[in-house]
Design a protein around this motif. Structure first.
Motif, PDB file in Angstrom:
ATOM      1  N   PRO A  12       0.828  -1.203   0.000  1.00 20.43           N
ATOM      2  CA  PRO A  12       0.000   0.000   0.000  1.00 20.43           C
ATOM      3  C   PRO A  12       0.868   1.261   0.000  1.00 20.43           C
ATOM      4  CG  PRO A  12       0.096  -0.926   2.201  1.00 20.43           C
ATOM      5  CD  PRO A  12       0.823  -1.885   1.303  1.00 20.43           C
ATOM      6  N   ARG A 121      -2.715   0.534   8.297  1.00 21.52           N
ATOM      7  CA  ARG A 121      -3.341   1.732   7.745  1.00 21.52           C
ATOM      8  C   ARG A 121      -2.919   2.981   8.535  1.00 21.52           C
ATOM      9  NH1 ARG A 121      -8.125   4.875   7.475  1.00 21.52           N
ATOM     10  NH2 ARG A 121      -9.033   4.926   5.372  1.00 21.52           N
ATOM     11  N   LEU A 140      -5.034   6.870   1.784  1.00 23.76           N
ATOM     12  CA  LEU A 140      -5.726   5.930   2.673  1.00 23.76           C
ATOM     13  C   LEU A 140      -6.772   5.131   1.902  1.00 23.76           C
ATOM     14  CD1 LEU A 140      -6.012   8.069   5.911  1.00 23.76           C
ATOM     15  CD2 LEU A 140      -4.514   6.101   5.489  1.00 23.76           C
ATOM     16  N   ALA A 141      -7.430   5.760   0.937  1.00 21.19           N
ATOM     17  CA  ALA A 141      -8.364   5.027   0.070  1.00 21.19           C
ATOM     18  C   ALA A 141      -7.600   3.986  -0.743  1.00 21.19           C
ATOM     19  CB  ALA A 141      -9.120   5.999  -0.843  1.00 21.19           C
ATOM     20  N   TRP A 143      -4.797   2.580   0.275  1.00 23.23           N
ATOM     21  CA  TRP A 143      -4.448   1.532   1.248  1.00 23.23           C
ATOM     22  C   TRP A 143      -5.613   0.558   1.363  1.00 23.23           C
ATOM     23  CZ3 TRP A 143      -5.994  -1.253   5.291  1.00 23.23           C
ATOM     24  CH2 TRP A 143      -5.039  -1.948   6.027  1.00 23.23           C
ATOM     25  N   ASP A 144      -6.847   1.090   1.487  1.00 22.84           N
ATOM     26  CA  ASP A 144      -8.036   0.240   1.585  1.00 22.84           C
ATOM     27  C   ASP A 144      -8.175  -0.639   0.343  1.00 22.84           C
ATOM     28  OD1 ASP A 144      -8.626   1.435   4.052  1.00 22.84           O
ATOM     29  OD2 ASP A 144     -10.047   2.863   3.160  1.00 22.84           O
ATOM     30  N   ALA A 145      -7.957  -0.060  -0.828  1.00 20.73           N
ATOM     31  CA  ALA A 145      -8.062  -0.824  -2.077  1.00 20.73           C
ATOM     32  C   ALA A 145      -6.987  -1.905  -2.143  1.00 20.73           C
ATOM     33  CB  ALA A 145      -7.950   0.118  -3.279  1.00 20.73           C
ATOM     34  N   THR A 146      -5.771  -1.594  -1.696  1.00 21.35           N
ATOM     35  CA  THR A 146      -4.685  -2.580  -1.706  1.00 21.35           C
ATOM     36  C   THR A 146      -5.005  -3.715  -0.745  1.00 21.35           C
ATOM     37  OG1 THR A 146      -3.097  -0.836  -2.243  1.00 21.35           O
ATOM     38  CG2 THR A 146      -2.196  -2.906  -1.418  1.00 21.35           C
ATOM     39  N   SER A 147      -5.512  -3.396   0.431  1.00 20.77           N
ATOM     40  CA  SER A 147      -5.877  -4.424   1.410  1.00 20.77           C
ATOM     41  C   SER A 147      -6.973  -5.322   0.851  1.00 20.77           C
ATOM     42  CB  SER A 147      -6.331  -3.757   2.709  1.00 20.77           C
ATOM     43  OG  SER A 147      -6.709  -4.737   3.652  1.00 20.77           O
ATOM     44  N   LYS A 148      -7.985  -4.718   0.231  1.00 18.02           N
ATOM     45  CA  LYS A 148      -9.077  -5.488  -0.377  1.00 18.02           C
ATOM     46  C   LYS A 148      -8.544  -6.368  -1.508  1.00 18.02           C
ATOM     47  CE  LYS A 148     -13.568  -4.865  -2.583  1.00 18.02           C
ATOM     48  NZ  LYS A 148     -14.547  -3.901  -3.109  1.00 18.02           N
TER      49      LYS A 148
END
Length: 189
Positions: A12, A121, A140-141, A143-148
């Motif tokens: 991320p 995050r 941060l969005a 990061w969320d997309a990478t985690s998903k």
């Protein structure tokens, strides 16, 4: 003849891709960050800035290995750019999408070492603010997309995983260099 070796750093935003790549280059000058073609605005360091026309010409020639859009820009991994990076040494490609890893590994034959750099995050938020990013919310969005993305591919196999909250960039670089040496030894044995 041994196969060309390259490194793919996945993670991320603010997981340490730039910092670990710099440490790798300090450890051995054969390592260099692959400068993706960027069409858009914002940060220019680490990119080859291009135009929409250049990108369309590469696409028409079948020379775009992978492209993605993020932060209002388009980022491309192009065959001529990867050729030049391999001619200069060992390219270190930064990616934040599993589809990009697959496209590169399938679309450009080489011995690619897959390295997952990870941080929580909250660490991305702090690092982004500390380095003065003006788009921390977008990071941060991402990061969320990478985690998903990572969770959507539970079978993804990493050659090395590094938690950048506990490993220094120099330690991560040494681990990657050792991985590359082991793979080179295996390839020539």
């Amino acid at each position: 003849m041994t196969e060309k070796q390259g490194v793919i750093l996945y993670g991320p935003p603010a997981s340490g891709k730039d910092t670990v790549t710099a440490a790798l280059s300090e450890l051995d000058s054969k390592y260099a960050q692959f400068a993706r073609l960027k069409v858009g605005t914002g940060k220019t360091v680490g990119y080859r800035m291009g135009t929409a026309q250049q990108l369309r010409a590469l696409e028409a020639a079948g020379d775009v290995v992978y492209a993605n859009a993020r932060y209002g820009n388009t980022y491309a991994i192009d065959r001529p750019g990867v050729d030049a990076a391999f001619a200069a040494g060992v390219p270190v490609v930064h990616l934040g999408q599993v589809d990009g890893i697959r496209a590169l590994a399938d679309g450009y034959p080489a011995d690619w070492s897959l390295v997952l750099l990870w941080c929580p995050r909250e660490t991305t938020a702090k690092r982004s603010l500390d380095r003065g990013d003006s788009d921390t919310a977008a990071r941060l969005a991402a990061w969320d997309a990478t985690s998903k993305d990572l969770n959507a591919h539970p079978g993804m196999v990493w050659d090395l995983t590094v938690d950048t909250t506990v490993s220094t960039p120099q330690d991560a670089a040494r681990l990657i260099d050792q991985l590359m040496a082991q793979r080179a030894g295996t390839a020539t044995a």
